[in-house]
Design a protein around this motif. Structure first.
Motif, PDB file in Angstrom:
ATOM      1  N   LEU A  72      44.284  32.579  37.938  1.00 15.77           N
ATOM      2  CA  LEU A  72      44.925  33.927  37.808  1.00 15.77           C
ATOM      3  C   LEU A  72      46.385  34.264  38.352  1.00 15.77           C
ATOM      4  O   LEU A  72      47.108  34.959  38.043  1.00 15.77           O
ATOM      5  N   GLU A  73      46.829  33.023  38.624  1.00 20.63           N
ATOM      6  CA  GLU A  73      48.472  32.907  38.994  1.00 20.63           C
ATOM      7  C   GLU A  73      49.198  33.432  38.055  1.00 20.63           C
ATOM      8  O   GLU A  73      49.082  32.535  36.780  1.00 20.63           O
ATOM      9  N   GLY A  74      50.083  34.229  38.085  1.00 22.08           N
ATOM     10  CA  GLY A  74      50.797  34.614  37.175  1.00 22.08           C
ATOM     11  C   GLY A  74      50.461  35.396  36.099  1.00 22.08           C
ATOM     12  O   GLY A  74      51.024  35.792  35.097  1.00 22.08           O
ATOM     13  N   GLN A  75      49.091  35.915  35.990  1.00 19.10           N
ATOM     14  CA  GLN A  75      48.291  36.497  35.170  1.00 19.10           C
ATOM     15  C   GLN A  75      48.229  38.383  35.423  1.00 19.10           C
ATOM     16  O   GLN A  75      48.226  38.506  36.442  1.00 19.10           O
ATOM     17  N   ALA A  76      48.686  38.919  34.427  1.00 16.09           N
ATOM     18  CA  ALA A  76      48.600  40.283  34.466  1.00 16.09           C
ATOM     19  C   ALA A  76      47.260  40.808  34.171  1.00 16.09           C
ATOM     20  O   ALA A  76      47.016  40.653  32.914  1.00 16.09           O
ATOM     21  N   LEU A  77      46.519  41.193  35.063  1.00 21.60           N
ATOM     22  CA  LEU A  77      45.068  41.752  34.821  1.00 21.60           C
ATOM     23  C   LEU A  77      45.194  43.238  34.500  1.00 21.60           C
ATOM     24  O   LEU A  77      45.632  43.787  34.973  1.00 21.60           O
ATOM     25  N   SER A  78      44.211  43.471  33.456  1.00 24.74           N
ATOM     26  CA  SER A  78      43.776  44.825  33.124  1.00 24.74           C
ATOM     27  C   SER A  78      43.096  45.429  34.488  1.00 24.74           C
ATOM     28  O   SER A  78      42.455  44.765  35.120  1.00 24.74           O
ATOM     29  N   ALA A  79      43.004  46.785  34.367  1.00 23.60           N
ATOM     30  CA  ALA A  79      42.061  47.427  35.351  1.00 23.60           C
ATOM     31  C   ALA A  79      40.571  47.164  35.223  1.00 23.60           C
ATOM     32  O   ALA A  79      39.989  46.794  36.232  1.00 23.60           O
ATOM     33  N   GLU A  80      40.267  46.887  33.997  1.00 19.08           N
ATOM     34  CA  GLU A  80      39.057  46.533  33.587  1.00 19.08           C
ATOM     35  C   GLU A  80      38.768  45.055  34.157  1.00 19.08           C
ATOM     36  O   GLU A  80      37.453  44.892  34.439  1.00 19.08           O
ATOM     37  N   GLU A  81      39.469  44.187  33.919  1.00 19.48           N
ATOM     38  CA  GLU A  81      39.404  42.690  34.454  1.00 19.48           C
ATOM     39  C   GLU A  81      39.232  42.607  35.784  1.00 19.48           C
ATOM     40  O   GLU A  81      38.285  42.065  36.429  1.00 19.48           O
ATOM     41  N   ILE A  82      39.956  43.458  36.404  1.00 22.44           N
ATOM     42  CA  ILE A  82      39.830  43.666  37.985  1.00 22.44           C
ATOM     43  C   ILE A  82      38.512  44.083  38.344  1.00 22.44           C
ATOM     44  O   ILE A  82      37.757  43.752  39.209  1.00 22.44           O
ATOM     45  N   HIS A  83      38.192  45.141  37.882  1.00 19.52           N
ATOM     46  CA  HIS A  83      36.891  45.827  37.936  1.00 19.52           C
ATOM     47  C   HIS A  83      35.695  44.699  37.874  1.00 19.52           C
ATOM     48  O   HIS A  83      34.809  44.454  38.629  1.00 19.52           O
ATOM     49  N   ARG A  84      35.680  44.060  36.660  1.00 18.68           N
ATOM     50  CA  ARG A  84      34.821  43.047  36.489  1.00 18.68           C
ATOM     51  C   ARG A  84      34.684  41.903  37.655  1.00 18.68           C
ATOM     52  O   ARG A  84      33.729  41.684  37.971  1.00 18.68           O
ATOM     53  N   LEU A  85      35.770  41.400  38.080  1.00 17.78           N
ATOM     54  CA  LEU A  85      36.200  40.481  39.004  1.00 17.78           C
ATOM     55  C   LEU A  85      35.581  40.803  40.236  1.00 17.78           C
ATOM     56  O   LEU A  85      34.662  40.389  41.121  1.00 17.78           O
ATOM     57  N   ARG A  86      35.821  42.240  40.711  1.00 17.23           N
ATOM     58  CA  ARG A  86      35.304  43.093  41.899  1.00 17.23           C
ATOM     59  C   ARG A  86      33.517  42.924  41.654  1.00 17.23           C
ATOM     60  O   ARG A  86      32.911  42.656  42.949  1.00 17.23           O
ATOM     61  N   ASP A  87      33.072  43.332  40.517  1.00 16.71           N
ATOM     62  CA  ASP A  87      31.598  43.387  40.695  1.00 16.71           C
ATOM     63  C   ASP A  87      31.153  42.121  40.547  1.00 16.71           C
ATOM     64  O   ASP A  87      29.670  41.870  41.061  1.00 16.71           O
ATOM     65  N   LEU A  88      31.482  41.109  40.156  1.00 15.11           N
ATOM     66  CA  LEU A  88      30.983  39.558  40.055  1.00 15.11           C
ATOM     67  C   LEU A  88      31.226  39.069  41.762  1.00 15.11           C
ATOM     68  O   LEU A  88      30.258  38.493  42.193  1.00 15.11           O
ATOM     69  N   VAL A  89      32.192  39.760  42.438  1.00 16.46           N
ATOM     70  CA  VAL A  89      32.280  38.941  44.155  1.00 16.46           C
ATOM     71  C   VAL A  89      31.280  39.771  44.514  1.00 16.46           C
ATOM     72  O   VAL A  89      30.443  39.307  45.360  1.00 16.46           O
ATOM     73  N   GLU A  90      30.988  41.102  44.343  1.00 15.76           N
ATOM     74  CA  GLU A  90      29.823  41.804  44.969  1.00 15.76           C
ATOM     75  C   GLU A  90      28.547  40.904  44.591  1.00 15.76           C
ATOM     76  O   GLU A  90      27.589  40.905  45.577  1.00 15.76           O
ATOM     77  N   GLU A  91      28.208  40.745  43.541  1.00 10.66           N
ATOM     78  CA  GLU A  91      27.073  40.089  42.888  1.00 10.66           C
ATOM     79  C   GLU A  91      26.880  38.801  43.806  1.00 10.66           C
ATOM     80  O   GLU A  91      25.790  38.468  43.903  1.00 10.66           O
ATOM     81  N   LEU A  92      27.781  38.104  43.749  1.00 14.19           N
ATOM     82  CA  LEU A  92      27.853  36.856  44.541  1.00 14.19           C
ATOM     83  C   LEU A  92      27.575  36.905  46.316  1.00 14.19           C
ATOM     84  O   LEU A  92      27.296  35.715  46.656  1.00 14.19           O
ATOM     85  N   LYS A  93      27.535  38.004  46.891  1.00 12.17           N
ATOM     86  CA  LYS A  93      27.594  38.259  48.212  1.00 12.17           C
ATOM     87  C   LYS A  93      26.293  37.944  48.746  1.00 12.17           C
ATOM     88  O   LYS A  93      25.277  38.344  48.108  1.00 12.17           O
TER      89      LYS A  93
END
Length: 119
Positions: free
Chosen positions: A98-119
């Motif tokens: 992700l270094e140097g990448q501009a993520l959309s709000a949707e991509e950030i949301h999906r990443l947060r969801d993934l992290v929550e699933e992995l907890k």
């Protein structure tokens, strides 16, 4: 089982994942057409795949089928990359990706969801 899948082995697996069970002869014909492999090269790669447990071979007729799913192979290869390049730290791989990448709000949301699933 720990293994590294080389590009040649991945070519064989891609054929099997996309077409199911094939004979070694069919794989050799397609490999010759797609990448110019000789029959001997194809059979050597198939032998390595069987030895690694990536491909199952049955007789008669040298029928082959993938012994691992695409997802299983991806997980194992990714785990190997994380171990080799990032000292086993998956977060360092993600940070590198992700270094140097501009993520959309949707991509950030999906990443947060993934992290929550992995907890």
């Amino acid at each position: 089982m720990e293994y590294r899948i080389y590009d040649s082995e991945l070519r064989v697996l891609e054929l099997l994942w996309s077409q199911g069970e094939l004979t070694a002869r069919d794989i050799a014909a397609q490999a010759a057409e797609q990448v110019g492999w000789s029959k001997t090269t194809t059979y050597t790669v198939l032998k390595k795949c069987v030895e690694k447990g990536l491909v199952e071979r049955t007789e008669p007729g040298f029928h082959c089928r993938a012994a691992v799913t695409r997802q299983e192979a991806q997980r194992r290869e990714t785990r190997g990359l994380i171990d080799r390049m990032y000292g086993g730290a998956a977060d360092k791989l993600v940070a590198s990706l992700l270094e140097g990448q501009a993520l959309s709000a949707e991509e950030i949301h999906r990443l947060r969801d993934l992290v929550e699933e992995l907890k």
